[in-house]
Design a protein around this motif. Structure first.
Motif, PDB file in Angstrom:
ATOM      1  N   SER A 109       0.829  -1.207   0.000  1.00  0.00           N
ATOM      2  CA  SER A 109       0.000   0.000   0.000  1.00  0.00           C
ATOM      3  C   SER A 109       0.864   1.258   0.000  1.00  0.00           C
ATOM      4  O   SER A 109       0.555   2.240  -0.699  1.00  0.00           O
ATOM      5  N   ALA A 110       1.934   1.241   0.766  1.00  0.00           N
ATOM      6  CA  ALA A 110       2.833   2.393   0.787  1.00  0.00           C
ATOM      7  C   ALA A 110       3.543   2.546  -0.549  1.00  0.00           C
ATOM      8  O   ALA A 110       3.680   3.663  -1.077  1.00  0.00           O
ATOM      9  N   PHE A 111       3.996   1.435  -1.114  1.00  0.00           N
ATOM     10  CA  PHE A 111       4.690   1.501  -2.398  1.00  0.00           C
ATOM     11  C   PHE A 111       3.763   2.046  -3.485  1.00  0.00           C
ATOM     12  O   PHE A 111       4.173   2.870  -4.310  1.00  0.00           O
ATOM     13  N   GLY A 112       2.509   1.589  -3.507  1.00  0.00           N
ATOM     14  CA  GLY A 112       1.567   2.070  -4.506  1.00  0.00           C
ATOM     15  C   GLY A 112       1.341   3.565  -4.406  1.00  0.00           C
ATOM     16  O   GLY A 112       1.296   4.270  -5.426  1.00  0.00           O
ATOM     17  N   ALA A 113       1.215   4.068  -3.174  1.00  0.00           N
ATOM     18  CA  ALA A 113       1.009   5.501  -2.981  1.00  0.00           C
ATOM     19  C   ALA A 113       2.234   6.298  -3.424  1.00  0.00           C
ATOM     20  O   ALA A 113       2.115   7.328  -4.099  1.00  0.00           O
ATOM     21  N   ILE A 114       3.416   5.822  -3.061  1.00  0.00           N
ATOM     22  CA  ILE A 114       4.646   6.535  -3.409  1.00  0.00           C
ATOM     23  C   ILE A 114       4.881   6.526  -4.921  1.00  0.00           C
ATOM     24  O   ILE A 114       5.162   7.560  -5.538  1.00  0.00           O
ATOM     25  N   ALA A 115       4.752   5.357  -5.534  1.00  0.00           N
ATOM     26  CA  ALA A 115       5.044   5.237  -6.962  1.00  0.00           C
ATOM     27  C   ALA A 115       4.051   6.010  -7.816  1.00  0.00           C
ATOM     28  O   ALA A 115       4.422   6.522  -8.885  1.00  0.00           O
ATOM     29  N   SER A 116       2.810   6.114  -7.371  1.00  0.00           N
ATOM     30  CA  SER A 116       1.808   6.821  -8.175  1.00  0.00           C
ATOM     31  C   SER A 116       1.871   8.332  -7.965  1.00  0.00           C
ATOM     32  O   SER A 116       1.884   9.101  -8.939  1.00  0.00           O
ATOM     33  N   THR A 117       1.963   8.773  -6.722  1.00  0.00           N
ATOM     34  CA  THR A 117       2.026  10.209  -6.463  1.00  0.00           C
ATOM     35  C   THR A 117       3.343  10.803  -6.954  1.00  0.00           C
ATOM     36  O   THR A 117       3.372  11.927  -7.474  1.00  0.00           O
ATOM     37  N   LEU A 118       4.426  10.059  -6.808  1.00  0.00           N
ATOM     38  CA  LEU A 118       5.749  10.554  -7.205  1.00  0.00           C
ATOM     39  C   LEU A 118       6.193   9.946  -8.531  1.00  0.00           C
ATOM     40  O   LEU A 118       7.386   9.708  -8.753  1.00  0.00           O
ATOM     41  N   SER A 119       5.269   9.726  -9.413  1.00  0.00           N
ATOM     42  CA  SER A 119       5.597   9.086 -10.693  1.00  0.00           C
ATOM     43  C   SER A 119       6.496   9.961 -11.562  1.00  0.00           C
ATOM     44  O   SER A 119       7.329   9.435 -12.315  1.00  0.00           O
ATOM     45  N   VAL A 120       6.355  11.284 -11.462  1.00  0.00           N
ATOM     46  CA  VAL A 120       7.172  12.166 -12.303  1.00  0.00           C
ATOM     47  C   VAL A 120       8.647  12.103 -11.919  1.00  0.00           C
ATOM     48  O   VAL A 120       9.504  11.851 -12.782  1.00  0.00           O
ATOM     49  N   PRO A 121       9.014  12.331 -10.651  1.00  0.00           N
ATOM     50  CA  PRO A 121      10.455  12.207 -10.325  1.00  0.00           C
ATOM     51  C   PRO A 121      10.976  10.792 -10.494  1.00  0.00           C
ATOM     52  O   PRO A 121      12.146  10.597 -10.839  1.00  0.00           O
TER      53      PRO A 121
END
Length: 420
Positions: free
Chosen positions: A78-90
Protein backbone atom coordinates in the motif's frame (compact mmCIF):
# COMPACT_ATOMS: atom_id res chain seq x y z
CA UNK A 1 13.62 -2.38 21.97
CA UNK A 2 12.27 -5.49 20.28
CA UNK A 3 12.09 -5.85 16.51
CA UNK A 4 8.87 -7.20 15.06
CA UNK A 5 8.56 -9.28 11.93
CA UNK A 6 6.77 -6.47 10.07
CA UNK A 7 9.76 -4.19 10.72
CA UNK A 8 12.44 -6.52 9.36
CA UNK A 9 11.83 -5.82 5.63
CA UNK A 10 12.02 -2.10 6.37
CA UNK A 11 15.40 -2.62 8.03
CA UNK A 12 16.52 -4.47 4.91
CA UNK A 13 15.26 -1.59 2.77
CA UNK A 14 17.20 0.95 4.83
CA UNK A 15 20.37 -1.13 4.58
CA UNK A 16 19.92 -1.35 0.81
CA UNK A 17 19.30 2.40 0.70
CA UNK A 18 22.59 3.05 2.51
CA UNK A 19 24.49 0.91 0.02
CA UNK A 20 22.79 2.63 -2.90
CA UNK A 21 23.38 6.16 -1.63
CA UNK A 22 27.05 5.47 -0.89
CA UNK A 23 28.01 3.36 -3.91
CA UNK A 24 25.70 4.64 -6.62
CA UNK A 25 26.07 8.13 -5.14
CA UNK A 26 29.79 7.98 -5.83
CA UNK A 27 28.95 6.94 -9.41
CA UNK A 28 26.63 9.90 -9.86
CA UNK A 29 29.27 12.18 -8.38
CA UNK A 30 31.77 10.98 -10.97
CA UNK A 31 29.43 12.34 -13.62
CA UNK A 32 29.21 15.62 -11.70
CA UNK A 33 32.99 16.02 -11.82
CA UNK A 34 33.06 15.17 -15.50
CA UNK A 35 30.80 18.17 -16.08
CA UNK A 36 33.04 20.45 -14.00
CA UNK A 37 36.36 18.94 -15.07
CA UNK A 38 37.51 22.08 -16.81
CA UNK A 39 39.00 22.60 -20.29
CA UNK A 40 42.18 21.34 -21.88
CA UNK A 41 44.34 18.35 -21.12
CA UNK A 42 43.77 18.54 -17.35
CA UNK A 43 40.02 18.39 -17.85
CA UNK A 44 40.38 15.41 -20.17
CA UNK A 45 42.44 13.59 -17.53
CA UNK A 46 39.77 14.22 -14.90
CA UNK A 47 37.03 12.96 -17.23
CA UNK A 48 39.02 9.85 -18.17
CA UNK A 49 39.80 9.10 -14.53
CA UNK A 50 36.14 9.46 -13.57
CA UNK A 51 35.14 7.16 -16.41
CA UNK A 52 37.69 4.50 -15.48
CA UNK A 53 37.00 4.67 -11.74
CA UNK A 54 33.34 3.71 -12.04
CA UNK A 55 33.83 1.27 -14.90
CA UNK A 56 33.93 -2.01 -12.94
CA UNK A 57 31.04 -1.22 -10.59
CA UNK A 58 28.54 1.20 -12.10
CA UNK A 59 26.11 -1.51 -13.22
CA UNK A 60 26.42 -3.53 -10.03
CA UNK A 61 25.60 -0.55 -7.82
CA UNK A 62 22.07 -0.31 -9.23
CA UNK A 63 21.35 -3.74 -7.75
CA UNK A 64 20.65 -1.92 -4.51
CA UNK A 65 17.97 0.30 -6.06
CA UNK A 66 16.24 -2.76 -7.52
CA UNK A 67 16.50 -4.43 -4.11
CA UNK A 68 14.96 -1.44 -2.32
CA UNK A 69 12.07 -1.16 -4.78
CA UNK A 70 11.34 -4.90 -4.83
CA UNK A 71 11.34 -5.38 -1.05
CA UNK A 72 9.22 -2.27 -0.49
CA UNK A 73 6.75 -3.32 -3.16
CA UNK A 74 6.39 -6.82 -1.72
CA UNK A 75 6.48 -6.10 2.01
CA UNK A 76 4.60 -2.76 2.06
CA UNK A 77 2.41 -2.77 -1.05
CA UNK A 78 0.00 0.00 0.00
CA UNK A 79 2.83 2.39 0.79
CA UNK A 80 4.69 1.50 -2.40
CA UNK A 81 1.57 2.07 -4.51
CA UNK A 82 1.01 5.50 -2.98
CA UNK A 83 4.65 6.53 -3.41
CA UNK A 84 5.04 5.24 -6.96
CA UNK A 85 1.81 6.82 -8.17
CA UNK A 86 2.03 10.21 -6.46
CA UNK A 87 5.75 10.55 -7.20
CA UNK A 88 5.60 9.09 -10.69
CA UNK A 89 7.17 12.17 -12.30
CA UNK A 90 10.45 12.21 -10.32
CA UNK A 91 10.54 8.43 -10.50
CA UNK A 92 10.28 8.67 -14.29
CA UNK A 93 13.01 11.33 -14.41
CA UNK A 94 15.30 9.14 -12.32
CA UNK A 95 14.64 6.12 -14.54
CA UNK A 96 15.39 8.10 -17.71
CA UNK A 97 18.56 9.44 -16.10
CA UNK A 98 19.77 5.94 -15.22
CA UNK A 99 19.08 4.73 -18.76
CA UNK A 100 20.87 7.70 -20.35
CA UNK A 101 23.86 7.24 -18.02
CA UNK A 102 24.18 3.60 -19.01
CA UNK A 103 23.85 4.34 -22.72
CA UNK A 104 26.35 7.21 -22.55
CA UNK A 105 28.87 5.12 -20.65
CA UNK A 106 28.65 2.30 -23.18
CA UNK A 107 28.85 4.65 -26.18
CA UNK A 108 31.84 6.62 -24.90
CA UNK A 109 34.28 3.85 -25.77
CA UNK A 110 33.09 3.88 -29.38
CA UNK A 111 33.09 7.63 -29.93
CA UNK A 112 34.69 8.54 -33.27
CA UNK A 113 35.80 12.10 -32.51
CA UNK A 114 36.53 14.47 -29.65
CA UNK A 115 33.35 16.39 -30.39
CA UNK A 116 31.28 13.22 -30.22
CA UNK A 117 32.93 12.25 -26.95
CA UNK A 118 32.16 15.67 -25.46
CA UNK A 119 28.50 15.27 -26.39
CA UNK A 120 28.36 11.83 -24.79
CA UNK A 121 30.11 13.11 -21.66
CA UNK A 122 27.60 15.97 -21.45
CA UNK A 123 24.67 13.55 -21.54
CA UNK A 124 26.34 11.36 -18.94
CA UNK A 125 27.06 14.32 -16.64
CA UNK A 126 23.64 15.94 -16.85
CA UNK A 127 21.85 12.65 -16.23
CA UNK A 128 24.24 11.99 -13.32
CA UNK A 129 22.97 15.18 -11.69
CA UNK A 130 19.28 14.85 -12.56
CA UNK A 131 19.02 11.27 -11.26
CA UNK A 132 20.14 11.83 -7.64
CA UNK A 133 18.25 15.10 -7.55
CA UNK A 134 15.01 13.40 -8.63
CA UNK A 135 15.48 10.54 -6.16
CA UNK A 136 16.25 13.06 -3.45
CA UNK A 137 13.03 14.97 -4.12
CA UNK A 138 11.14 11.71 -3.60
CA UNK A 139 12.75 11.20 -0.20
CA UNK A 140 12.01 14.82 0.67
CA UNK A 141 8.37 14.42 -0.29
CA UNK A 142 8.01 11.39 1.98
CA UNK A 143 9.83 13.14 4.83
CA UNK A 144 7.63 16.25 4.49
CA UNK A 145 4.48 14.06 4.53
CA UNK A 146 3.32 15.20 1.11
CA UNK A 147 2.53 11.67 -0.09
CA UNK A 148 -0.96 10.67 1.09
CA UNK A 149 -2.17 7.09 1.21
CA UNK A 150 -3.97 5.93 -1.91
CA UNK A 151 -3.39 5.47 -5.61
CA UNK A 152 -2.26 8.82 -7.06
CA UNK A 153 -3.90 10.56 -4.10
CA UNK A 154 -1.26 13.29 -4.00
CA UNK A 155 -0.77 16.20 -6.34
CA UNK A 156 1.41 15.29 -9.31
CA UNK A 157 3.90 18.17 -9.07
CA UNK A 158 3.22 19.84 -5.73
CA UNK A 159 4.13 16.68 -3.83
CA UNK A 160 7.80 16.68 -4.84
CA UNK A 161 8.56 20.36 -5.49
CA UNK A 162 8.27 21.65 -1.92
CA UNK A 163 11.17 23.19 0.04
CA UNK A 164 12.15 19.93 1.75
CA UNK A 165 12.13 18.03 -1.53
CA UNK A 166 14.36 20.62 -3.22
CA UNK A 167 16.65 20.62 -0.17
CA UNK A 168 17.08 16.84 -0.15
CA UNK A 169 17.57 16.81 -3.93
CA UNK A 170 20.37 19.39 -3.72
CA UNK A 171 21.88 17.56 -0.73
CA UNK A 172 21.82 14.30 -2.71
CA UNK A 173 23.79 15.90 -5.55
CA UNK A 174 26.27 17.55 -3.16
CA UNK A 175 26.77 14.32 -1.21
CA UNK A 176 27.31 12.37 -4.43
CA UNK A 177 29.97 14.85 -5.55
CA UNK A 178 31.65 14.59 -2.14
CA UNK A 179 31.68 10.80 -2.09
CA UNK A 180 32.96 10.63 -5.66
CA UNK A 181 35.80 13.04 -4.95
CA UNK A 182 36.90 11.00 -1.92
CA UNK A 183 36.70 7.72 -3.81
CA UNK A 184 38.49 9.03 -6.91
CA UNK A 185 41.23 10.61 -4.82
CA UNK A 186 41.82 7.17 -3.31
CA UNK A 187 41.86 5.60 -6.78
CA UNK A 188 44.35 8.18 -8.04
CA UNK A 189 46.59 7.57 -5.01
CA UNK A 190 46.45 3.83 -5.64
CA UNK A 191 47.64 4.15 -9.24
CA UNK A 192 50.31 6.67 -8.27
CA UNK A 193 48.91 9.72 -10.08
CA UNK A 194 49.88 12.46 -7.63
CA UNK A 195 48.46 15.27 -9.75
CA UNK A 196 44.99 13.73 -9.94
CA UNK A 197 45.18 12.78 -6.27
CA UNK A 198 45.82 16.38 -5.25
CA UNK A 199 43.12 17.64 -7.62
CA UNK A 200 40.44 15.37 -6.18
CA UNK A 201 41.65 16.02 -2.64
CA UNK A 202 40.83 19.70 -3.11
CA UNK A 203 37.52 18.82 -4.74
CA UNK A 204 36.65 16.47 -1.85
CA UNK A 205 37.37 19.11 0.77
CA UNK A 206 35.33 21.72 -1.08
CA UNK A 207 32.40 19.39 -1.75
CA UNK A 208 32.46 18.16 1.85
CA UNK A 209 32.23 21.67 3.24
CA UNK A 210 29.46 22.51 0.76
CA UNK A 211 27.45 19.38 1.62
CA UNK A 212 27.79 20.15 5.32
CA UNK A 213 26.63 23.74 4.76
CA UNK A 214 23.59 22.54 2.80
CA UNK A 215 22.73 20.09 5.58
CA UNK A 216 22.98 22.75 8.27
CA UNK A 217 20.94 25.24 6.25
CA UNK A 218 18.40 22.48 5.72
CA UNK A 219 17.54 22.44 9.42
CA UNK A 220 15.85 25.81 8.94
CA UNK A 221 13.92 24.44 5.97
CA UNK A 222 12.77 21.44 8.03
CA UNK A 223 11.66 23.73 10.85
CA UNK A 224 9.55 25.77 8.46
CA UNK A 225 8.14 23.05 6.18
CA UNK A 226 8.33 19.78 8.14
CA UNK A 227 7.99 20.59 11.82
CA UNK A 228 7.01 17.04 12.95
CA UNK A 229 10.19 15.64 11.40
CA UNK A 230 12.28 18.51 12.81
CA UNK A 231 10.91 17.94 16.30
CA UNK A 232 11.56 14.20 16.16
CA UNK A 233 15.11 14.73 14.92
CA UNK A 234 16.02 16.50 18.15
CA UNK A 235 13.72 14.75 20.63
CA UNK A 236 14.19 11.05 19.85
CA UNK A 237 16.87 8.46 19.17
CA UNK A 238 17.41 10.22 15.85
CA UNK A 239 19.55 12.82 17.63
CA UNK A 240 22.24 10.24 18.34
CA UNK A 241 22.35 9.29 14.66
CA UNK A 242 22.72 12.95 13.67
CA UNK A 243 25.60 13.39 16.12
CA UNK A 244 27.31 10.32 14.67
CA UNK A 245 26.85 11.76 11.17
CA UNK A 246 28.41 15.10 12.13
CA UNK A 247 31.35 13.41 13.84
CA UNK A 248 31.91 10.98 10.94
CA UNK A 249 31.74 13.84 8.46
CA UNK A 250 34.32 15.82 10.41
CA UNK A 251 36.61 12.80 10.68
CA UNK A 252 36.30 12.22 6.94
CA UNK A 253 37.37 15.78 6.14
CA UNK A 254 40.33 15.41 8.49
CA UNK A 255 41.34 12.15 6.85
CA UNK A 256 41.10 13.69 3.39
CA UNK A 257 43.19 16.64 4.56
CA UNK A 258 45.83 14.18 5.79
CA UNK A 259 45.53 12.17 2.55
CA UNK A 260 44.22 9.04 4.27
CA UNK A 261 41.80 8.38 1.46
CA UNK A 262 41.17 4.67 1.93
CA UNK A 263 40.03 5.15 5.52
CA UNK A 264 38.02 8.19 4.44
CA UNK A 265 35.94 5.96 2.14
CA UNK A 266 34.53 4.15 5.16
CA UNK A 267 34.01 7.15 7.44
CA UNK A 268 32.17 8.91 4.61
CA UNK A 269 29.91 5.85 4.31
CA UNK A 270 29.28 5.94 8.08
CA UNK A 271 28.25 9.60 7.85
CA UNK A 272 25.74 8.83 5.09
CA UNK A 273 24.41 5.76 6.92
CA UNK A 274 23.87 7.82 10.07
CA UNK A 275 21.85 10.42 8.16
CA UNK A 276 19.56 7.72 6.76
CA UNK A 277 19.24 6.11 10.20
CA UNK A 278 18.36 9.47 11.72
CA UNK A 279 15.63 10.05 9.15
CA UNK A 280 14.20 6.57 9.74
CA UNK A 281 14.19 6.98 13.51
CA UNK A 282 12.59 10.41 13.26
CA UNK A 283 9.84 9.17 10.97
CA UNK A 284 9.14 5.94 12.85
CA UNK A 285 6.50 4.50 13.19
CA UNK A 286 4.91 6.32 10.23
CA UNK A 287 5.61 5.43 6.63
CA UNK A 288 3.10 7.89 5.20
CA UNK A 289 0.63 10.26 6.84
CA UNK A 290 -1.83 8.13 8.80
CA UNK A 291 -0.13 4.88 7.78
CA UNK A 292 2.19 3.12 10.22
CA UNK A 293 4.73 0.48 9.32
CA UNK A 294 2.53 -2.18 10.90
CA UNK A 295 -0.56 -1.08 8.97
CA UNK A 296 1.34 -0.98 5.68
CA UNK A 297 2.93 -4.41 6.12
CA UNK A 298 1.89 -7.37 3.99
CA UNK A 299 0.37 -10.51 5.58
CA UNK A 300 2.49 -12.68 7.88
CA UNK A 301 3.26 -15.39 5.32
CA UNK A 302 4.41 -12.81 2.78
CA UNK A 303 6.71 -11.16 5.32
CA UNK A 304 8.23 -14.52 6.22
CA UNK A 305 8.82 -15.27 2.53
CA UNK A 306 10.46 -11.85 2.07
CA UNK A 307 12.77 -12.33 5.06
CA UNK A 308 13.78 -15.83 3.96
CA UNK A 309 14.30 -14.71 0.34
CA UNK A 310 16.40 -11.68 1.34
CA UNK A 311 18.61 -13.60 3.75
CA UNK A 312 18.97 -16.48 1.32
CA UNK A 313 19.76 -14.13 -1.55
CA UNK A 314 22.31 -12.36 0.62
CA UNK A 315 24.34 -15.56 0.60
CA UNK A 316 24.87 -14.99 -3.13
CA UNK A 317 24.80 -11.20 -3.33
CA UNK A 318 27.15 -10.20 -0.52
CA UNK A 319 29.99 -12.61 -1.42
CA UNK A 320 29.70 -11.55 -5.06
CA UNK A 321 29.79 -7.86 -4.17
CA UNK A 322 32.61 -8.46 -1.69
CA UNK A 323 34.67 -10.17 -4.37
CA UNK A 324 33.98 -7.40 -6.90
CA UNK A 325 34.95 -4.58 -4.56
CA UNK A 326 37.91 -6.53 -3.23
CA UNK A 327 39.25 -6.74 -6.78
CA UNK A 328 38.47 -3.07 -7.44
CA UNK A 329 40.06 -1.74 -4.25
CA UNK A 330 43.15 -3.88 -4.77
CA UNK A 331 43.51 -2.53 -8.30
CA UNK A 332 43.05 -5.92 -9.96
CA UNK A 333 40.60 -4.39 -12.45
CA UNK A 334 42.71 -1.35 -13.28
CA UNK A 335 43.59 -0.88 -16.95
CA UNK A 336 46.88 -2.54 -17.76
CA UNK A 337 47.84 -3.18 -14.13
CA UNK A 338 47.47 -5.79 -11.48
CA UNK A 339 47.55 -5.24 -7.78
CA UNK A 340 49.38 -7.58 -5.44
CA UNK A 341 47.95 -10.84 -4.25
CA UNK A 342 46.93 -11.16 -0.61
CA UNK A 343 49.71 -12.26 1.75
CA UNK A 344 50.22 -16.03 1.54
CA UNK A 345 49.56 -16.47 5.23
CA UNK A 346 46.01 -15.20 4.81
CA UNK A 347 45.32 -17.50 1.88
CA UNK A 348 46.67 -20.45 3.82
CA UNK A 349 44.58 -19.51 6.82
CA UNK A 350 41.40 -19.25 4.76
CA UNK A 351 42.02 -22.49 2.93
CA UNK A 352 42.64 -24.27 6.24
CA UNK A 353 39.03 -23.76 7.37
CA UNK A 354 36.64 -26.69 7.62
CA UNK A 355 34.20 -26.17 4.73
CA UNK A 356 32.34 -29.40 5.37
CA UNK A 357 31.53 -28.56 8.97
CA UNK A 358 30.57 -24.99 8.08
CA UNK A 359 28.34 -26.19 5.25
CA UNK A 360 26.50 -28.52 7.64
CA UNK A 361 26.16 -25.71 10.16
CA UNK A 362 24.75 -23.46 7.42
CA UNK A 363 22.15 -26.09 6.52
CA UNK A 364 21.14 -26.49 10.16
CA UNK A 365 20.79 -22.73 10.59
CA UNK A 366 18.66 -22.51 7.45
CA UNK A 367 16.26 -25.19 8.67
CA UNK A 368 16.06 -23.68 12.15
CA UNK A 369 15.50 -20.17 10.83
CA UNK A 370 12.79 -21.22 8.40
CA UNK A 371 11.08 -23.29 11.09
CA UNK A 372 11.04 -20.58 13.75
CA UNK A 373 9.76 -17.97 11.29
CA UNK A 374 7.00 -20.07 9.74
CA UNK A 375 5.79 -22.39 12.49
CA UNK A 376 5.91 -20.06 15.48
CA UNK A 377 3.98 -16.87 16.23
CA UNK A 378 5.84 -15.51 19.27
CA UNK A 379 8.18 -12.56 18.85
CA UNK A 380 11.05 -14.35 20.58
CA UNK A 381 10.74 -17.24 18.13
CA UNK A 382 10.92 -14.85 15.18
CA UNK A 383 14.06 -13.29 16.69
CA UNK A 384 15.67 -16.73 16.95
CA UNK A 385 14.65 -17.45 13.37
CA UNK A 386 16.29 -14.25 12.10
CA UNK A 387 19.48 -14.97 14.06
CA UNK A 388 19.53 -18.51 12.67
CA UNK A 389 19.18 -17.24 9.10
CA UNK A 390 21.97 -14.74 9.68
CA UNK A 391 24.04 -17.67 10.93
CA UNK A 392 23.21 -19.47 7.69
CA UNK A 393 24.64 -16.55 5.70
CA UNK A 394 27.80 -16.29 7.79
CA UNK A 395 28.49 -20.03 7.81
CA UNK A 396 27.78 -20.35 4.10
CA UNK A 397 30.06 -17.40 3.35
CA UNK A 398 32.91 -18.83 5.44
CA UNK A 399 32.47 -22.26 3.88
CA UNK A 400 32.58 -21.14 0.27
CA UNK A 401 33.94 -17.69 -0.50
CA UNK A 402 37.32 -17.55 1.31
CA UNK A 403 38.53 -20.67 -0.46
CA UNK A 404 37.50 -19.21 -3.81
CA UNK A 405 39.31 -15.95 -3.06
CA UNK A 406 42.46 -17.80 -2.01
CA UNK A 407 42.28 -19.94 -5.17
CA UNK A 408 41.74 -16.84 -7.32
CA UNK A 409 44.78 -15.14 -5.82
CA UNK A 410 46.93 -18.26 -6.10
CA UNK A 411 45.98 -19.22 -9.64
CA UNK A 412 46.36 -15.83 -11.31
CA UNK A 413 49.78 -15.90 -13.01
CA UNK A 414 49.68 -12.19 -13.68
CA UNK A 415 49.71 -11.31 -10.00
CA UNK A 416 53.11 -10.51 -8.68
CA UNK A 417 54.25 -8.88 -5.44
CA UNK A 418 54.32 -5.09 -5.33
CA UNK A 419 57.75 -3.56 -5.43
CA UNK A 420 58.60 -2.13 -2.04
Amino acid sequence: MSVHLYELPLIFVLIGLVFYVVLAGADFGAGFWQLFAGPGADGARVRDHAHESIGPVWEANHVWLIFVLTVTWTAYPSAFGAIASTLSVPLFIAAIGIILRGAAYALRAGSASAREQRSIDAVFSISSILTPFALGTMVGAIAARRVPVGNAAGRLFYSWTGPVSILVGVLAVATSAYLAAVFMAADAARVGDDRLRDDFRVRALGAGVLAGAVALAGLGVLHADAQPLYHRLFHSDALAALIVSVLAGGVTLALVWRERFETARYTAAVAVAAVIAGWALAQNPLLLPGLTVRQAAAPHDTLVAVVVAVLGGALILFPSMALLFRLVLRGRLDHGEHAPAPPPAIGQLLSASAPGLLARAAGACLLAGFGFLTLAEAGWAHAIGVVALLGFIVCGFLADVPAQLAELAGDDPSVRPRDR
